[in-house]
Design an enzyme around this catalytic site. Structure first.
Site, PDB file in Angstrom:
ATOM      1  N   ASP A 156       0.813  -1.212   0.000  1.00 36.74           N
ATOM      2  CA  ASP A 156       0.000   0.000   0.000  1.00 36.74           C
ATOM      3  C   ASP A 156       0.850   1.268   0.000  1.00 36.74           C
ATOM      4  OD1 ASP A 156      -2.406   1.610   0.364  1.00 36.74           O
ATOM      5  OD2 ASP A 156      -3.284  -0.264   1.053  1.00 36.74           O
ATOM      6  N   TRP A 200      -2.234   4.115  -4.748  1.00 37.27           N
ATOM      7  CA  TRP A 200      -3.180   5.215  -4.921  1.00 37.27           C
ATOM      8  C   TRP A 200      -2.472   6.542  -4.664  1.00 37.27           C
ATOM      9  CZ3 TRP A 200      -3.618   8.062  -0.582  1.00 37.27           C
ATOM     10  CH2 TRP A 200      -3.176   7.433   0.570  1.00 37.27           C
ATOM     11  N   GLY A 201      -2.994   7.589  -5.272  1.00 39.39           N
ATOM     12  CA  GLY A 201      -2.342   8.892  -5.129  1.00 39.39           C
ATOM     13  C   GLY A 201      -1.449   9.186  -6.320  1.00 39.39           C
ATOM     14  N   ASP A 221     -10.860   3.408  -3.652  1.00 43.83           N
ATOM     15  CA  ASP A 221     -11.597   2.211  -3.217  1.00 43.83           C
ATOM     16  C   ASP A 221     -13.017   2.183  -3.773  1.00 43.83           C
ATOM     17  OD1 ASP A 221      -9.371   1.592  -1.789  1.00 43.83           O
ATOM     18  OD2 ASP A 221     -10.300   1.765   0.191  1.00 43.83           O
TER      19      ASP A 221
END
Ligand code: NAG
Ligand code: NAG
Ligand code: NAG
Ligand code: NAG
Ligand code: NAG
Ligand code: NAG
Ligand code: NAG
Ligand code: NAG
Ligand code: NAG
Ligand code: NAG
Length: 445
Positions: A156, A200-201, A221
């Protein structure tokens, strides 16, 4: 939450040799040529996981017949660890949630794999990953995960250290864990951990993530609402080319449990079919995100559609379906409530079509066969409906799916059935620039 620990049961499907040249440069290290099929604890349990729940869901995968249609990975998400590492620096499995230890669990699930880690200081639920020596722990963690019997690592992107510590961009952060995994495989002679990036990001993972792992998240998500599903389909409609063998756009869970996050409205039967079809035909990993003890027969039968699963797991063609016409909106328009409606792609057995009725009322959906680049002009095609499991006659020139339900989907497999009959209409199905040998445009062209 953007983070998941994945516990993968590797009753791992054997991987076959490439039968054609890969079209994208992917990390071909032998694992996860095809999208991973399995289960993930996050949506149903959040941090409320336990070894009993994980074991129960693993057994449910078997008793519900899901393992036998391909769902072989059991993935634990966040919150599996103690808050502190051991004195020697290892991650410690949560004594409260996994009292028998991870090896006991992975032994029992029989090559069930699990892992979750993060590229930052902490996991997304603030479980420490790397408190002391952030830059040096990846080798240690990869080794521990392998020792625990895991074969899949979801990595993550939470709790990112300050720049003066990291001095790296997103590529460098993920490269470190990928290097640790490759080195470990080399040192131990065991297959590498499958690396699932949850980066993510960063809005362009398809530019770099396939160097390091077998899948990368493409959106935030999912939640259990039609709006979330259409928004994810819309975003992915522009990057379908990034998926192929050994590297997949990860669209997040299928059958995500609506009970764990407030405001999720749940989805209808037709919407659930559309969700599953789009994820499968776009070659996303298919990770079930619901409490299997409570799953409905309806959702179960959707997840077990073997004609759709076969295309997701196509051993010969790794590419995704892509839009050939957006439909309601002009081509190439990005619209999170009304994504592209008309899609096609190659498969082992013919051309796959996916039609999505994004309207909230039934609609007829028409297409000319040669709108798809994979169809040959002047040929007729046998039509197989992959949801009704029926042969639906022969299509010549065009096809109309009648009264597709609101938010519903049609999935078809068209196989070549020879030359079309002589009197099939104008000399060209698409008249634009259709010309006789003598230089005269065809009537209507
Ligand atoms: C975890 O480590 C921190 C810092 O070393 C310490 O203050 C804390 O008491 C530890 N917590 C537990 C539960 O051991
Ligand atoms: C795993 O844990 C269960 C429950 O504690 C125990 O009954 C079983 O013997 C353990 N199995 C192994 C292989 O350690
Ligand atoms: C679900 O996702 C949609 C689309 O991203 C978003 O508009 C909506 O606010 C989300 N709902 C919840 C409850 O998070
Ligand atoms: C199927 O699962 C979805 C979540 O993916 C849920 O919203 C829906 O209510 C379920 N349908 C049935 C019939 O249980
Ligand atoms: C899963 O479903 C079963 C059966 O409905 C229920 O007893 C159990 O509490 C559920 N677990 C969670 C974590 O929701
Ligand atoms: C192609 O057809 C064969 C024979 O029916 C079937 O076993 C296989 O799963 C199909 N492949 C795909 C990708 O649908
Ligand atoms: C999305 O497309 C629909 C259908 O064309 C349209 O009604 C809606 O206004 C569009 N949404 C946005 C944000 O443009
Ligand atoms: C669809 O194809 C048939 C031939 O099979 C032709 O007669 C008909 O005109 C076509 N319809 C449209 C709208 O192009
Ligand atoms: C295919 O045929 C079945 C059985 O007649 C029917 O229910 C289904 O709607 C047809 N599919 C399409 C896309 O027309
Ligand atoms: C060209 O051929 C078409 C039929 O294919 C015919 O109708 C037309 O008259 C011809 N034109 C010339 C200039 O010969």
């Amino acid at each position: 939450m953007g983070s998941f620990v994945l516990l993968l049961a590797s009753i791992l499907a054997s991987w076959t040799l490439l039968s054609r040249e890969p079209r994208v440069h992917a990390l071909e290290d032998g694992v996860a040529k095809l999208p991973v099929l399995g289960y993930n604890t996050w949506n149903a349990y959040g941090c409320g996981i336990s070894e009993a729940a994980v074991l129960s869901d693993a057994h449910m995968l078997v008793s519900l017949g899901l393992r036998d249609v391909g769902y072989t990975h059991v993935n634990i998400d966040d919150c599996y660890a103690e808050k502190n590492r051991s004195a020697s620096g290892d991650i410690v499995a949560s004594a409260a949630r996994f009292p028998s230890g991870m090896n006991n669990l992975t032994d029992q699930i029989h090559a069930l794999n699990m892992c979750y880690s993060d590229s930052g200081w902490y996991t997304c639920a603030h479980y420490p990953v790397t408190p002391h020596s952030f830059l040096t722990l990846h080798d240690r963690d990869a080794k521990l995960f392998q020792d625990w019997g895991f074969d899949y690592l979801k990595f993550d992107n939470c709790a990112i250290p300050y720049d003066d510590i990291i001095r790296q961009g997103i590529v460098g952060k993920y490269e470190r864990i990928a290097t640790a995994i490759a080195q470990l495989a080399q040192d131990t002679g065991k297959p590498p951990l499958i690396l699932s990036l949850c980066e993510w990001g960063n809005e362009q993972p398809w530019l770099w993530a396939k160097r390091f792992g077998q899948s990368w998240r493409t959106t935030g998500d999912i939640n259990t609402s039609w709006g979330s599903i259409t928004s994810i389909i819309n975003q992915n409609s522009f990057i379908t080319w990034a998926s192929d063998f050994f590297g997949h756009n990860d669209m997040d869970m299928v059958c995500a449990d609506p009970s764990t996050s407030s405001g999720n409205s749940g989805i209808t039967h037709e919407e659930a079919k559309t969700h599953f079809t789009a994820w499968a035909l776009m070659k996303s990993p298919l990770l079930i995100g619901t409490n299997l003890s409570a799953i409905s027969q309806d959702n179960l039968s959707i997840l077990k559609n073997q004609e759709i699963l076969a295309i997701n797991q196509d051993p010969v063609v790794g590419t995704s379906v892509s839009p050939f016409r957006w439909g309601i909106n002009p081509n190439w328009v990005s619209n999170s409530t009304h994504p592209a409606q008309y899609w096609s792609g190659e498969s082992q057995n013919g051309t796959v079509f996916m039609l999505i009725n994004t309207l909230s009322k039934p609609a007829d959906m028409f297409f000319s066969l040669t709108e798809s680049p994979w169809i040959r002009a002047g040929r007729q095609y046998a039509v197989r409906d992959l949801w009704t499991h029926t042969d639906n006659g022969t299509a010549i020139r065009n096809f109309t799916a009648k009264a597709v339900p609101a938010h519903g989907v049609v999935a078809l497999l068209l196989t070549d059935a020879g030359d079309e009959p002589p009197s099939s209409g104008p000399p060209c199905a698409v008249l634009q620039w259709c010309m006789d040998k003598n230089g005269t445009l065809a009537p209507g062209a």
